[in-house]
Every structure is written in C-alpha cells, then in structure tokens.
Design an enzyme around this catalytic site. Structure first.
Site, PDB file in Angstrom:
ATOM      1  N   GLU A 136      -4.405 -16.571 -50.585  1.00  0.00           N
ATOM      2  CA  GLU A 136      -3.059 -16.097 -50.958  1.00  0.00           C
ATOM      3  C   GLU A 136      -2.546 -15.135 -49.882  1.00  0.00           C
ATOM      4  O   GLU A 136      -2.228 -13.980 -50.135  1.00  0.00           O
ATOM      5  CB  GLU A 136      -3.074 -15.434 -52.343  1.00  0.00           C
ATOM      6  CG  GLU A 136      -3.595 -16.315 -53.456  1.00  0.00           C
ATOM      7  CD  GLU A 136      -2.708 -17.518 -53.757  1.00  0.00           C
ATOM      8  OE1 GLU A 136      -1.633 -17.644 -53.146  1.00  0.00           O
ATOM      9  OE2 GLU A 136      -3.118 -18.339 -54.596  1.00  0.00           O
ATOM     10  N   ASP A 316      29.277 -17.931 -24.149  1.00  0.00           N
ATOM     11  CA  ASP A 316      30.165 -17.007 -24.862  1.00  0.00           C
ATOM     12  C   ASP A 316      31.259 -16.512 -23.909  1.00  0.00           C
ATOM     13  O   ASP A 316      30.973 -15.970 -22.838  1.00  0.00           O
ATOM     14  CB  ASP A 316      29.340 -15.846 -25.388  1.00  0.00           C
ATOM     15  CG  ASP A 316      30.149 -14.889 -26.261  1.00  0.00           C
ATOM     16  OD1 ASP A 316      31.363 -15.112 -26.409  1.00  0.00           O
ATOM     17  OD2 ASP A 316      29.553 -13.934 -26.775  1.00  0.00           O
ATOM     18  N   HIS A 393      21.428 -15.220 -32.401  1.00  0.00           N
ATOM     19  CA  HIS A 393      21.686 -15.435 -30.974  1.00  0.00           C
ATOM     20  C   HIS A 393      21.550 -16.909 -30.588  1.00  0.00           C
ATOM     21  O   HIS A 393      22.387 -17.460 -29.866  1.00  0.00           O
ATOM     22  CB  HIS A 393      20.742 -14.558 -30.144  1.00  0.00           C
ATOM     23  CG  HIS A 393      20.690 -13.146 -30.655  1.00  0.00           C
ATOM     24  ND1 HIS A 393      21.759 -12.293 -30.571  1.00  0.00           N
ATOM     25  CD2 HIS A 393      19.704 -12.464 -31.299  1.00  0.00           C
ATOM     26  CE1 HIS A 393      21.423 -11.129 -31.129  1.00  0.00           C
ATOM     27  NE2 HIS A 393      20.191 -11.217 -31.582  1.00  0.00           N
ATOM     28  N   ASP A 396      24.310 -18.945 -32.233  1.00  0.00           N
ATOM     29  CA  ASP A 396      25.546 -18.875 -31.441  1.00  0.00           C
ATOM     30  C   ASP A 396      25.463 -19.765 -30.206  1.00  0.00           C
ATOM     31  O   ASP A 396      26.430 -20.454 -29.857  1.00  0.00           O
ATOM     32  CB  ASP A 396      25.829 -17.428 -31.026  1.00  0.00           C
ATOM     33  CG  ASP A 396      26.429 -16.604 -32.151  1.00  0.00           C
ATOM     34  OD1 ASP A 396      26.846 -17.191 -33.176  1.00  0.00           O
ATOM     35  OD2 ASP A 396      26.477 -15.361 -32.029  1.00  0.00           O
TER      36      ASP A 396
END
Length: 411
Positions: A136, A316, A393, A396
């Site tokens: 677990e 960008d 990031h 984008d």
C-alpha cells in the site's frame, strides 16, 4: 521441500517481472493495479523466491500502520510460504512479528512506520537485509519517507531489491501516482488488472461483482478493478492515454508540430514535438525538453537537434525578442497569435480530441502536467470552468504547436 511449477502460482502477466528479478536486472519493482490483479500475491512470492536463492539475505515488509500487518502482509507471506511448500520450515511469531526460515535462519520481519525507530534499529547477527517490500505504497507519507527507510535498512550487502505495491489513488497528483511515472535506473513499473489473472484463480463471484460495477458505475469500476487514475471529477483531460509510442510509429508520423513555451526560473523553458492524426483526431506527443536558466541560443541548439531545417516551431508571442533570437539562430520560429478567448478555445479543442497519447517515458514532465491538470475550485471545493495558469508549461507548448490546426478548424 516440495517442488512446484512456478507457472501454477505466478500469473503470465508477471513473467517478465519474475524473469527480471531472477536475473538481477531489477533493483526496484513498482506493482500497481486494481482488485484481483495479484500484485500483492506476486510480491510475497518474489520475496520468498529471492530469499531461497540468496541464503545470506533477510527481508523487511512494511505498511504505514503497524496494526494492519497481521491480517495483510503477514498473512500474505504465510500464504506464499504454503504455496511454495516451505511452511514446514517456517517458524512464525507475532511478538516479534517475523517468520524464520529454519533451514538457513533467514528472517522476514514486519514493521509499521508509525514506529520508525524500530526499522532504524534493525541489526542482523548474520547476513544482511537485502529485500524491502512496501505494501500500500500510497499510504506512506511520500518519497522522502520511503527513501529514508531504504537508506536505513539496505546497508552492507551485495544485493538489494525493493518491491512497492499499491492500488493507484483516484487523484493524479497523489505522490505514488507521480512516482510510477519517474524514470530511474534499475526500476521497473508494472500495471496489472484482474483481466490479466487466470479466471479460475478469481472465482465466479469476483467476476460477477466486477461486471455489476462496470454496468452500474463505470468510473468506480475503472478505478477499483482496473486500477486507473480516474481523477476526482476536476481533471481537464478525460481523453488522456499514457502509453508507449514506438520507434516504428514515430518513423511513420508525417504531420509533425513543434511548440515552445518560454521560461527562465522558476518557470522552465519547455519544448514539445508531436504528430496529429487528423483522420482519427488523435494527438501523439513523443518529444519533450525542459530547462531552467538556459539562454535562447542554447535552447535553440536543443530544438535544432529535434527538427529538420524546414520545420516550423510555434512559440509564445509574449516574448517577441526570443522569437527573433530563434530566427537569428537558424530556427524557423513563428509567434503564436493568441488573443481573446484563445486559451479557452485551444483547451476545448484539445479536450475534444478522440485521444491525447503521451509516451510517459519519452515525455515524463508532459505526461505529469496533462494528468494532473485540474479545473480551479471554489473555496468549498466545487469545480469551476476556469483553467489554472500554473504547472502548464508543456500544455502551453502543445497549444502553441497545434495553433495552426485548431485556429483553422475554428474558422
């Protein structure tokens, strides 16, 4: 000791894992899966099989809370001993909780990490602790706690093996889900489900219960029985597929797109390379780079190693000078158009694809961003329709790369 054919106790899905452990090719094995997937059964068998091959080695089995040991891993190890026919040679006690293989004096010791001092004080009269099994895994505090135990326990011997088993939590951000995606030398990650278990090992009642949940609550079925990270209802990308993309597939990709999101520190510079199958509306992301505090000339050289000279890179437009730099350094760089509503439209376009396939080994950071990206929530925890501008990031970079496609479709 009786002789038993291992194919009678180890499911075919685990044959590669068993072979890798036996050959000494794996130092760490992470076993994830849903109910009935045999991950814990396989872990217990591999602990004993490894001990039998290495008579100077001992094992430690751990759970987060000590009072859960007796009815879980302790019982599981006794089951494995019985299956392998070595129960007559095992001396089992609960105080201290351990199983001694009397032919060699080897021990399997059980501890809960709610009392970590006991683990740090382990001393062996003979031999060394070479095997640690964390059952677990997601219930432990995080990778630092796991690392501290491994550093404390696995000392002084020529061999070591760590086993980590768990049912993946629903939330992608859970540390154990993140850990599975991390690449590390000597680490093998394996995912299994009850569908890879021989049906006669499960019984009809188990199969009926699984089928009922699949029909009545498919999301719970995917989480509980298939061990899928289904999210908490706030995940942005329901069409995400984290799966290997082969070299042969990449050779046949003919619609390549490249994107860059500028960054320095703490936000990184991010690059992604992808192929879009327009007919099937499937996006394949198979390349990534990420850097911090690296200048444009250096990142341009990184990009040029990925692309052909005539390929376009969309970046960008918030940093026009950086785009100018790329062009000066020989990269065909175009500025993303952006504009009002561009984020929402491009995100919805990505969400509307049949699938976004990301290779988690080739693109671990991209896989993590897409898997963990969730809608913002109100103070009461209710999801909104807003996309957070954080930890996105590579998302984008992908949006910019695909801009020429989604803008064309939006007109």
């Amino acid at each position: 000791m009786s002789t038993i054919s291992l194919d009678k106790v180890i499911a075919p899905a685990f044959y590669p894992i068993h072979a890798a452990i036996r050959k000494g090719e794996a130092q760490e094995v992470v076993l994830a899966g849903g109910r009935g997937s045999l991950k814990s059964s396989t872990a217990s068998l591999e602990v004993w099989l490894t001990l039998l091959r290495r008579p100077d080695c001992h094992a430690v089995v751990l759970r987060k809370v000590g009072n859960t040991l007796r009815n879980s891993v302790y019982a599981q190890m006794m089951w494995a001993a019985d299956v392998l026919g070595i129960t007559p040679y095992c001396k089992a006690t609960v105080s201290p909780m351990e199983i001694i293989y009397t032919l060699t004096g080897q021990k399997v010791m059980f501890f809960g990490l709610d009392d970590p001092g006991k683990v740090k004080s382990i001393k062996m009269q003979r031999g060394y602790v070479g095997i640690v099994w964390f059952e677990e895994l997601d219930q432990f505090a995080g990778p630092e706690e796991i690392r501290n135990v491994e550093q404390s326990v696995l000392r002084g011997g020529p061999f070591s093996l760590t086993l980590k088993s768990f049912n993946p939590p629903a939330a992608a951000r859970n540390w154990a889900n993140r850990y599975v995606l991390e690449n590390k030398p000597g680490k093998l990650a394996h995912h299994s489900t009850y569908l890879t278990t021989p049906t006669e090992w499960l019984g009809q009642r188990f199969l009926d219960d699984a089928a009922h949940l699949e029909n009545t609550n498919p999301i719970k079925y995917r989480h509980e029985y298939l061990g899928e990270v289904v999210g908490n209802g706030t995940q942005v990308f329901d069409n995400l597929h984290l799966e290997p993309i082969s070299v042969d597939q990449i050779k046949h990709f003919d619609r390549i797109y490249n994107g860059v999101d500028w960054g320095w520190y703490p936000d990184p510079w991010a690059f992604n390379r992808m192929h879009y199958d327009a007919g099937r509306r499937v996006l394949y992301i198979f390349g990534e780079e990420e850097r911090q505090k690296v200048r444009n000339q250096e990142t341009a050289e990184i990009v040029k190693k990925w692309i052909d000279p005539d390929e376009i890179v969309t970046a960008d437009s918030a940093e026009n000078k950086s785009c100018d730099d790329y062009r000066a350094f020989g990269v065909r760089c175009r500025e993303a158009e952006k504009g009002p509503g561009s984020v929402a439209y491009s995100m919805k376009w990505l969400q509307g694809l049949s699938a976004i396939c990301i290779d988690p080994e080739r693109c671990p950071r991209t896989a993590r961003e897409f898997a963990e990206y969730e809608y913002t929530t109100t103070k009461d925890g209710e999801p909104t329709n807003e996309y957070p501008d954080a930890d996105n990031h590579h998302i984008d970079a992908v949006r910019y790369a695909m801009e020429r496609v989604w803008r064309r479709r939006g007109r």
